[in-house]
Design a protein around this motif. Structure first.
Motif, PDB file in Angstrom:
ATOM      1  N   THR A 160       0.856  -1.183   0.000  1.00 55.53           N
ATOM      2  CA  THR A 160       0.000   0.000   0.000  1.00 55.53           C
ATOM      3  C   THR A 160       0.890   1.229   0.000  1.00 55.53           C
ATOM      4  O   THR A 160       1.841   1.320   0.774  1.00 55.53           O
ATOM      5  CB  THR A 160      -0.913   0.020   1.236  1.00 55.53           C
ATOM      6  OG1 THR A 160      -0.104  -0.014   2.406  1.00 55.53           O
ATOM      7  CG2 THR A 160      -1.865  -1.165   1.239  1.00 55.53           C
ATOM      8  N   LEU A 161       0.572   2.155  -0.872  1.00 56.20           N
ATOM      9  CA  LEU A 161       1.329   3.389  -0.941  1.00 56.20           C
ATOM     10  C   LEU A 161       0.754   4.379   0.066  1.00 56.20           C
ATOM     11  O   LEU A 161      -0.447   4.633   0.079  1.00 56.20           O
ATOM     12  CB  LEU A 161       1.272   3.962  -2.355  1.00 56.20           C
ATOM     13  CG  LEU A 161       1.870   3.067  -3.442  1.00 56.20           C
ATOM     14  CD1 LEU A 161       1.676   3.709  -4.808  1.00 56.20           C
ATOM     15  CD2 LEU A 161       3.337   2.819  -3.182  1.00 56.20           C
ATOM     16  N   VAL A 162       1.608   4.923   0.885  1.00 56.45           N
ATOM     17  CA  VAL A 162       1.193   5.852   1.928  1.00 56.45           C
ATOM     18  C   VAL A 162       1.863   7.191   1.659  1.00 56.45           C
ATOM     19  O   VAL A 162       3.064   7.255   1.420  1.00 56.45           O
ATOM     20  CB  VAL A 162       1.593   5.317   3.315  1.00 56.45           C
ATOM     21  CG1 VAL A 162       1.203   6.297   4.400  1.00 56.45           C
ATOM     22  CG2 VAL A 162       0.964   3.972   3.569  1.00 56.45           C
ATOM     23  N   PHE A 163       1.081   8.270   1.696  1.00 50.46           N
ATOM     24  CA  PHE A 163       1.642   9.598   1.492  1.00 50.46           C
ATOM     25  C   PHE A 163       2.436   9.997   2.728  1.00 50.46           C
ATOM     26  O   PHE A 163       1.969   9.816   3.847  1.00 50.46           O
ATOM     27  CB  PHE A 163       0.520  10.615   1.236  1.00 50.46           C
ATOM     28  CG  PHE A 163       1.029  11.943   0.809  1.00 50.46           C
ATOM     29  CD1 PHE A 163       1.435  12.147  -0.493  1.00 50.46           C
ATOM     30  CD2 PHE A 163       1.125  12.988   1.700  1.00 50.46           C
ATOM     31  CE1 PHE A 163       1.918  13.371  -0.904  1.00 50.46           C
ATOM     32  CE2 PHE A 163       1.602  14.211   1.309  1.00 50.46           C
ATOM     33  CZ  PHE A 163       2.002  14.403  -0.004  1.00 50.46           C
ATOM     34  N   PRO A 164       3.638  10.560   2.558  1.00 50.20           N
ATOM     35  CA  PRO A 164       4.477  10.906   3.715  1.00 50.20           C
ATOM     36  C   PRO A 164       4.030  12.202   4.390  1.00 50.20           C
ATOM     37  O   PRO A 164       4.638  13.262   4.234  1.00 50.20           O
ATOM     38  CB  PRO A 164       5.868  11.048   3.099  1.00 50.20           C
ATOM     39  CG  PRO A 164       5.616  11.448   1.687  1.00 50.20           C
ATOM     40  CD  PRO A 164       4.336  10.752   1.295  1.00 50.20           C
ATOM     41  N   TRP A 165       2.946  12.133   5.145  1.00 50.50           N
ATOM     42  CA  TRP A 165       2.401  13.319   5.799  1.00 50.50           C
ATOM     43  C   TRP A 165       3.381  13.916   6.796  1.00 50.50           C
ATOM     44  O   TRP A 165       3.468  15.136   6.938  1.00 50.50           O
ATOM     45  CB  TRP A 165       1.092  12.985   6.502  1.00 50.50           C
ATOM     46  CG  TRP A 165      -0.013  12.710   5.544  1.00 50.50           C
ATOM     47  CD1 TRP A 165      -0.557  11.490   5.254  1.00 50.50           C
ATOM     48  CD2 TRP A 165      -0.704  13.658   4.717  1.00 50.50           C
ATOM     49  NE1 TRP A 165      -1.535  11.619   4.308  1.00 50.50           N
ATOM     50  CE2 TRP A 165      -1.648  12.948   3.952  1.00 50.50           C
ATOM     51  CE3 TRP A 165      -0.600  15.021   4.544  1.00 50.50           C
ATOM     52  CZ2 TRP A 165      -2.481  13.565   3.051  1.00 50.50           C
ATOM     53  CZ3 TRP A 165      -1.440  15.639   3.637  1.00 50.50           C
ATOM     54  CH2 TRP A 165      -2.365  14.911   2.907  1.00 50.50           C
ATOM     55  N   LEU A 169       5.959  15.977   4.963  1.00 56.67           N
ATOM     56  CA  LEU A 169       5.374  17.213   4.444  1.00 56.67           C
ATOM     57  C   LEU A 169       5.179  18.237   5.560  1.00 56.67           C
ATOM     58  O   LEU A 169       5.516  19.415   5.401  1.00 56.67           O
ATOM     59  CB  LEU A 169       4.035  16.916   3.764  1.00 56.67           C
ATOM     60  CG  LEU A 169       3.280  18.125   3.225  1.00 56.67           C
ATOM     61  CD1 LEU A 169       4.052  18.761   2.069  1.00 56.67           C
ATOM     62  CD2 LEU A 169       1.898  17.740   2.784  1.00 56.67           C
TER      63      LEU A 169
END
Length: 114
Positions: free
Chosen positions: A44-49, A52
Motif C-alpha cells: 500500500t502506498l502511503v503519502f508521507p504526511w 510534508l
C-alpha cells in the motif's frame, strides 16, 4: 489422449497463477505442516504526511527567522526584487509574503535574540 493431460495442465495453470500473485512481492510464513511457504504481500502506498508537515514547519521557521533578522522595509525591498524576476522567483516571493503565523513567530524570535 486429451483427458490424460488434463490434471497436468490444471496443475501447471495453478502454478502459473501462484507465480503471478507472488510477482508483486511476497513474504515467507510457516504453514500448519511446518513448511515455509511464500504468501503474497499487498503493498500500500502511503503519502508521507510527517515529512510534508516537517518541511512546512521548517519553511515557516526559516521565513520567521528572515522576518526577525531584517527590518520590515528591507524585507519588503527584497520581496519586490523577487517579484520582478523569473516565474520561480515570483513564486518564491509569493511564498515568502508575511503571514500572521510567521509574523508572530518572528516576534518571538526577536524577543529571544535580545
Amino acid at each position: 489422449m486429451a483427458l490424460e493431460h488434463k490434471p497436468f495442465e490444471n496443475r501447471v495453470g495453478r502454478i502459473m497463477q501462484q507465480r503471478r500473485r507472488l510477482a508483486g512481492g511476497f513474504g515467507l510464513t510457516v504453514d500448519s505442516n511446518n513448511l515455509i511457504v511464500p504468501r503474497p504481500q499487498h503493498v500500500t502506498l502511503v503519502f508521507p504526511w510527517r515529512g510534508l508537515c516537517l518541511a512546512l514547519l521548517i519553511g515557516l521557521a526559516f521565513k520567521a527567522y528572515l522576518l526577525a533578522t531584517f527590518d520590515a522595509p528591507a524585507y519588503a525591498d527584497r520581496l519586490a526584487i523577487l517579484e520582478t524576476g523569473r516565474p520561480v522567483e515570483r513564486a518564491g516571493a509569493w511564498v515568502m509574503q508575511p503571514d500572521p503565523a510567521s509574523v508572530a513567530l518572528a516576534g518571538v524570535i526577536r524577543l529571544l535574540q535580545r
